[in-house]
Scaffold this motif. Sequence first.
Motif, PDB file in Angstrom:
ATOM      1  N   MET A  66      25.465  44.661   4.189  1.00 16.34           N
ATOM      2  CA  MET A  66      25.915  44.989   5.528  1.00 16.34           C
ATOM      3  C   MET A  66      25.655  43.813   6.458  1.00 16.34           C
ATOM      4  O   MET A  66      24.616  43.160   6.383  1.00 16.34           O
ATOM      5  N   VAL A  67      26.619  43.545   7.339  1.00 16.35           N
ATOM      6  CA  VAL A  67      26.485  42.478   8.333  1.00 16.35           C
ATOM      7  C   VAL A  67      26.801  43.083   9.695  1.00 16.35           C
ATOM      8  O   VAL A  67      27.961  43.225  10.083  1.00 16.35           O
ATOM      9  N   GLU A  68      25.746  43.494  10.380  1.00 15.64           N
ATOM     10  CA  GLU A  68      25.890  44.073  11.725  1.00 15.64           C
ATOM     11  C   GLU A  68      26.949  45.177  11.767  1.00 15.64           C
ATOM     12  O   GLU A  68      27.861  45.170  12.592  1.00 15.64           O
ATOM     13  N   GLY A  69      26.817  46.139  10.862  1.00 13.85           N
ATOM     14  CA  GLY A  69      27.698  47.293  10.866  1.00 13.85           C
ATOM     15  C   GLY A  69      28.976  47.142  10.069  1.00 13.85           C
ATOM     16  O   GLY A  69      29.745  48.107   9.939  1.00 13.85           O
ATOM     17  N   GLY A 198      32.342  35.483  14.339  1.00 10.39           N
ATOM     18  CA  GLY A 198      31.213  34.901  15.061  1.00 10.39           C
ATOM     19  C   GLY A 198      29.901  35.537  14.648  1.00 10.39           C
ATOM     20  O   GLY A 198      28.892  34.843  14.452  1.00 10.39           O
ATOM     21  N   VAL A 199      29.888  36.849  14.492  1.00  2.00           N
ATOM     22  CA  VAL A 199      28.684  37.558  14.051  1.00  2.00           C
ATOM     23  C   VAL A 199      28.333  37.154  12.626  1.00  2.00           C
ATOM     24  O   VAL A 199      27.169  36.907  12.296  1.00  2.00           O
ATOM     25  N   PHE A 200      29.343  37.075  11.759  1.00  3.52           N
ATOM     26  CA  PHE A 200      29.124  36.680  10.365  1.00  3.52           C
ATOM     27  C   PHE A 200      28.542  35.268  10.292  1.00  3.52           C
ATOM     28  O   PHE A 200      27.590  35.018   9.549  1.00  3.52           O
ATOM     29  N   ARG A 201      29.118  34.371  11.054  1.00  8.24           N
ATOM     30  CA  ARG A 201      28.665  32.974  11.036  1.00  8.24           C
ATOM     31  C   ARG A 201      27.191  32.865  11.449  1.00  8.24           C
ATOM     32  O   ARG A 201      26.410  32.149  10.820  1.00  8.24           O
ATOM     33  N   GLN A 202      26.819  33.601  12.482  1.00  8.41           N
ATOM     34  CA  GLN A 202      25.432  33.572  12.928  1.00  8.41           C
ATOM     35  C   GLN A 202      24.503  34.209  11.906  1.00  8.41           C
ATOM     36  O   GLN A 202      23.401  33.712  11.653  1.00  8.41           O
ATOM     37  N   SER A 203      24.947  35.298  11.294  1.00  8.20           N
ATOM     38  CA  SER A 203      24.116  36.002  10.315  1.00  8.20           C
ATOM     39  C   SER A 203      23.831  35.145   9.087  1.00  8.20           C
ATOM     40  O   SER A 203      22.754  35.230   8.490  1.00  8.20           O
ATOM     41  N   PHE A 204      24.799  34.305   8.707  1.00  9.05           N
ATOM     42  CA  PHE A 204      24.645  33.467   7.512  1.00  9.05           C
ATOM     43  C   PHE A 204      24.239  32.028   7.847  1.00  9.05           C
ATOM     44  O   PHE A 204      24.213  31.172   6.965  1.00  9.05           O
ATOM     45  N   GLY A 205      23.935  31.775   9.118  1.00  7.31           N
ATOM     46  CA  GLY A 205      23.433  30.461   9.514  1.00  7.31           C
ATOM     47  C   GLY A 205      24.432  29.332   9.356  1.00  7.31           C
ATOM     48  O   GLY A 205      24.051  28.197   9.050  1.00  7.31           O
TER      49      GLY A 205
END
Length: 242
Positions: A66-69, A198-205
């Motif tokens: 899961m990545v932020e929902g 954008g959320v995915f990119r931040q979550s995976f650095g």
Amino acid sequence: MSTIDINLAIRDIVDHSVSHLTWYEQACSDFGFKGISQLWEDEPSWYFWSDEIPGAFLLRFVDGEMVEGEGFASLVVHYFPDRSDAGSVSRLSDEELKLFEDDSLYDSESSSPRFEAYNSFLAHFKVAELGVLFDGDKCVKMLSLARTEEWKEESGVFFQMLISIFNFYWKSHHTSEFSLSQEGADVTLLVYDSDSFGVFRQSFGIEEQELRIDTDRRLTERIKHVSHKNYKCSANGACSCH
């Protein structure tokens, strides 16, 4: 925050997309789709055959999170060449050749492992990885395509076919595309929703400066406008799309 059954969701995404496609004979021809066979394993897996390249592809689910929902599914692509394709066969490793040349393990007619030998092949013949980011309604937000240089042409043919099938079913396409180098592989990112990306990119650095816009246009130009194609249903009104 609700969770998504990623195993079930990715199975539905592939199955529903292909099922929709098969009502349209001309679309199958345009996308190079020749056939599919689902494997009833614990993890969702499918063999694909293309009119544009000999041999068979195996698409296999390996992990999900899961990545932020939203759900992110990781899949591996294996390629089993036709035995008559000397150029592809010459690129196989010694371990792969042993499996490939053994008639008790490998079925040359379908270019795929025999059922009882399936697990012996899973550590080999890997040519690419596919990542699918989607929401609870199984709507795609991003696709990541990681290809090894040695099998870039073959995996490119498969990705063009598969994503054409997805886009034709979803009636949408990516709005932006980027590339980056990661662990020796060329990764193409197809973005359908910029906020989710954008959320995915931040979550995976993934830093913004790592992203390049010099993507492989040969891979992406063919698939972008597939969603706009309007084919006449081959089932003459009997299918579920009417």
